[in-house]
Scaffold this motif. Structure first.
Motif, PDB file in Angstrom:
ATOM      1  N   ASP A 182      54.704 -11.926  63.421  1.00 17.10           N
ATOM      2  CA  ASP A 182      53.763 -10.815  63.578  1.00 17.10           C
ATOM      3  C   ASP A 182      53.135 -10.909  64.964  1.00 17.10           C
ATOM      4  O   ASP A 182      52.104 -11.535  65.159  1.00 17.10           O
ATOM      5  CB  ASP A 182      52.687 -10.883  62.487  1.00 17.10           C
ATOM      6  N   ARG A 183      53.805 -10.292  65.951  1.00 15.73           N
ATOM      7  CA  ARG A 183      53.360 -10.467  67.345  1.00 15.73           C
ATOM      8  C   ARG A 183      51.978  -9.870  67.584  1.00 15.73           C
ATOM      9  O   ARG A 183      51.219 -10.351  68.407  1.00 15.73           O
ATOM     10  CB  ARG A 183      54.377  -9.887  68.322  1.00 15.73           C
ATOM     11  N   ARG A 184      51.624  -8.797  66.864  1.00 13.99           N
ATOM     12  CA  ARG A 184      50.336  -8.147  67.086  1.00 13.99           C
ATOM     13  C   ARG A 184      49.183  -8.966  66.521  1.00 13.99           C
ATOM     14  O   ARG A 184      48.101  -9.002  67.099  1.00 13.99           O
ATOM     15  CB  ARG A 184      50.335  -6.746  66.463  1.00 13.99           C
ATOM     16  N   LYS A 185      49.409  -9.621  65.387  1.00 11.24           N
ATOM     17  CA  LYS A 185      48.321 -10.353  64.733  1.00 11.24           C
ATOM     18  C   LYS A 185      48.242 -11.802  65.199  1.00 11.24           C
ATOM     19  O   LYS A 185      47.158 -12.356  65.364  1.00 11.24           O
ATOM     20  CB  LYS A 185      48.518 -10.304  63.212  1.00 11.24           C
ATOM     21  N   GLU A 186      49.401 -12.425  65.429  1.00 10.66           N
ATOM     22  CA  GLU A 186      49.421 -13.869  65.675  1.00 10.66           C
ATOM     23  C   GLU A 186      49.912 -14.263  67.065  1.00 10.66           C
ATOM     24  O   GLU A 186      49.759 -15.422  67.463  1.00 10.66           O
ATOM     25  CB  GLU A 186      50.321 -14.551  64.626  1.00 10.66           C
ATOM     26  N   GLY A 187      50.517 -13.308  67.805  1.00 10.68           N
ATOM     27  CA  GLY A 187      51.159 -13.691  69.056  1.00 10.68           C
ATOM     28  C   GLY A 187      50.442 -13.269  70.316  1.00 10.68           C
ATOM     29  O   GLY A 187      50.330 -14.040  71.265  1.00 10.68           O
ATOM     30  N   LEU A 188      49.957 -12.030  70.328  1.00  5.94           N
ATOM     31  CA  LEU A 188      49.395 -11.467  71.553  1.00  5.94           C
ATOM     32  C   LEU A 188      47.935 -11.069  71.347  1.00  5.94           C
ATOM     33  O   LEU A 188      47.515 -10.795  70.224  1.00  5.94           O
ATOM     34  CB  LEU A 188      50.198 -10.225  71.971  1.00  5.94           C
ATOM     35  N   VAL A 189      47.195 -11.028  72.455  1.00  2.00           N
ATOM     36  CA  VAL A 189      45.826 -10.507  72.413  1.00  2.00           C
ATOM     37  C   VAL A 189      45.932  -9.023  72.759  1.00  2.00           C
ATOM     38  O   VAL A 189      46.011  -8.647  73.936  1.00  2.00           O
ATOM     39  CB  VAL A 189      44.913 -11.251  73.413  1.00  2.00           C
ATOM     40  N   MET A 190      45.965  -8.178  71.726  1.00  2.00           N
ATOM     41  CA  MET A 190      46.356  -6.782  71.906  1.00  2.00           C
ATOM     42  C   MET A 190      45.333  -5.948  72.677  1.00  2.00           C
ATOM     43  O   MET A 190      45.680  -4.891  73.204  1.00  2.00           O
ATOM     44  CB  MET A 190      46.635  -6.133  70.535  1.00  2.00           C
ATOM     45  N   ILE A 191      44.089  -6.406  72.752  1.00  2.00           N
ATOM     46  CA  ILE A 191      43.080  -5.624  73.489  1.00  2.00           C
ATOM     47  C   ILE A 191      43.067  -5.985  74.975  1.00  2.00           C
ATOM     48  O   ILE A 191      42.279  -5.432  75.735  1.00  2.00           O
ATOM     49  CB  ILE A 191      41.669  -5.830  72.895  1.00  2.00           C
ATOM     50  N   GLN A 192      43.950  -6.916  75.379  1.00  2.00           N
ATOM     51  CA  GLN A 192      43.954  -7.377  76.764  1.00  2.00           C
ATOM     52  C   GLN A 192      45.186  -6.860  77.513  1.00  2.00           C
ATOM     53  O   GLN A 192      46.058  -6.209  76.941  1.00  2.00           O
ATOM     54  CB  GLN A 192      43.911  -8.905  76.800  1.00  2.00           C
ATOM     55  N   SER A 193      45.266  -7.194  78.783  1.00  2.00           N
ATOM     56  CA  SER A 193      46.353  -6.723  79.654  1.00  2.00           C
ATOM     57  C   SER A 193      47.591  -7.602  79.522  1.00  2.00           C
ATOM     58  O   SER A 193      47.555  -8.698  78.940  1.00  2.00           O
ATOM     59  CB  SER A 193      45.894  -6.735  81.112  1.00  2.00           C
ATOM     60  N   VAL A 194      48.688  -7.113  80.095  1.00  2.00           N
ATOM     61  CA  VAL A 194      49.920  -7.906  80.166  1.00  2.00           C
ATOM     62  C   VAL A 194      49.659  -9.187  80.961  1.00  2.00           C
ATOM     63  O   VAL A 194      50.053 -10.281  80.549  1.00  2.00           O
ATOM     64  CB  VAL A 194      51.041  -7.087  80.833  1.00  2.00           C
ATOM     65  N   ALA A 195      48.962  -9.057  82.100  1.00  2.00           N
ATOM     66  CA  ALA A 195      48.670 -10.218  82.946  1.00  2.00           C
ATOM     67  C   ALA A 195      47.867 -11.268  82.190  1.00  2.00           C
ATOM     68  O   ALA A 195      48.156 -12.464  82.272  1.00  2.00           O
ATOM     69  CB  ALA A 195      47.911  -9.770  84.196  1.00  2.00           C
ATOM     70  N   PHE A 196      46.848 -10.833  81.450  1.00  2.00           N
ATOM     71  CA  PHE A 196      46.025 -11.767  80.670  1.00  2.00           C
ATOM     72  C   PHE A 196      46.902 -12.555  79.699  1.00  2.00           C
ATOM     73  O   PHE A 196      46.785 -13.783  79.583  1.00  2.00           O
ATOM     74  CB  PHE A 196      44.952 -10.987  79.902  1.00  2.00           C
ATOM     75  N   ASN A 197      47.787 -11.862  78.974  1.00  2.00           N
ATOM     76  CA  ASN A 197      48.630 -12.515  77.975  1.00  2.00           C
ATOM     77  C   ASN A 197      49.630 -13.473  78.608  1.00  2.00           C
ATOM     78  O   ASN A 197      49.909 -14.540  78.045  1.00  2.00           O
ATOM     79  CB  ASN A 197      49.356 -11.464  77.127  1.00  2.00           C
TER      80      ASN A 197
END
Length: 368
Positions: free
Chosen positions: A214-229
């Motif tokens: 579940d990339r949205r819940k467990e993998g990425l910080v969805m409220i942030q930018s590509v660079a941040f991630n």
């Protein structure tokens, strides 16, 4: 009554909080809710991305029944075999535009793929050449409430695929190996040396990385930018002094973007604005600044189109041919069978058999 009518026995415990359900069972709740509305038009967007074969067949039976009752259905999916089985007509969209519409019985899968990606895909699956090196990861008699005495090995330059139905416990194994869930007994060896992993931080320090299902819940910080991630895992590299080293941070970001072909307008745009395939590339690519020894991929092509799927296979092949050890978990059985070197058959929270690729047919694997 609704669940009985739809044949969705897996979610009969209707008082269970939805946040306690697996991704697959949450999807079943969404589908049941949609089908409960006596709608004239029903739109389903990737409804089977987390479902097992049995659950998919139950959904298809419900959809055919609704079609017979006069309901119009728009079915959005990247799984071509589902579309050709279910749809009367097929419309292909690419870059926000309609490429064409055709009756299903008048178009073949090869033409559909060409419409979708703008070119021919000669070899949809590509198993990387296997030159296995030393044993990277060995698991002996691993146990916790969701894992029942699991043992297997994984070598450098090898893909081991975990084949099993949704709910068999494969994701729970990945979570335990990565230190998210505790281990009650058993042993994990990396490069032949026993290690203790009690947290994801310890797993990362040991050289073991998990790309979760579940990339949205467990993998990425969805409220942030590509660079941040992309920069997040390497904060201690570019931010070790009194002031952050912005040049080092930008270099880390650019290496990941170029190395994994992430398509974006600007690295500061929100991760939410990327396609599912590019989000997945961010999730894999950000770990490659310091190459891990073992990469665990849980449903790496879920919710990505056929072009992005081919790119992801190419990335996986490249990493393996460079010597990385990969544990692949996927509900797409054809995917597991066509790119893995060995296949572990997973059922009821344990491995019942491990075979070399080509040793069993797809039907025999499903039977197990």
């Amino acid at each position: 009554r609704l669940l009985d009518a739809l044949g969705l026995r897996e979610i009969r415990a209707v008082r269970t909080p939805v946040n306690a359900l697996s991704v697959a069972h949450r999807q079943l709740v969404e589908i049941a809710r949609a089908l409960s509305q006596k709608a004239r038009i029903l739109i389903l967007d990737e409804p089977t991305s987390s479902l097992s074969e049995t659950e998919t067949e139950a959904l298809f039976a419900s959809l055919r029944r609704l079609r017979g009752q006069g309901v119009g259905i728009i079915y959005i999916s990247h799984r071509l075999e589902e579309i050709t089985r279910l749809a009367d007509r097929i419309t292909v969209l690419r870059d926000g535009r309609s490429i064409g519409t055709q009756w299903t019985n008048r178009i073949d899968q090869k033409q559909l793929v060409k419409w979708m990606v703008g070119r021919d895909i000669v070899d949809h699956f590509h198993r990387p050449s296997c030159l296995p090196g030393n044993c990277a990861l060995e698991v002996r008699n691993l146990k916790n409430p969701m894992i029942d005495d699991v043992s297997f090995s994984l070598h450098y330059g090898e893909i081991v695929g975990m084949a099993g139905l949704v709910g068999a416990g494969r994701s729970e194994l990945a979570r335990a190996l990565f230190g998210i869930d505790p281990i009650q007994s058993g042993e994990i060896l990396l490069d032949g040396t026993p290690i203790i992993i009690r947290s994801p931080a310890e797993a990362l320090d040991a050289g073991l990385v998990l790309v979760p299902e579940d990339r949205r819940k467990e993998g990425l910080v969805m409220i942030q930018s590509v660079a941040f991630n992309l920069a997040l895992p390497w904060t201690r590299i570019w931010n070790r002094g009194l002031f952050p080293n912005t040049q080092e941070r930008q270099a880390i970001i650019q290496r990941a973007i170029h190395g994994f072909g992430i398509k974006l307008a600007d690295s500061h745009q929100g991760i939410l604005s990327l396609s599912g395939g590019n989000q997945q590339k961010v999730l894999v690519g950000r770990w490659m600044e310091r190459r891990p020894k073992v990469l665990i991929l849980d449903e790496p092509t879920r919710g990505v189109d056929v072009g992005a799927r081919e790119e992801m296979f190419r990335i996986i092949s490249r990493l393996v041919e460079e010597g990385m050890a990969i544990l692949l978990i996927s509900s797409d059985l054809a995917e597991v069978m066509n790119i893995s070197h060995r296949i572990a058959l997973y059922r009821s929270h344990r491995i019942i058999k491990t075979v070399s690729s080509g040793e069993l047919t797809l039907e025999e694997v499903m039977e197990h």
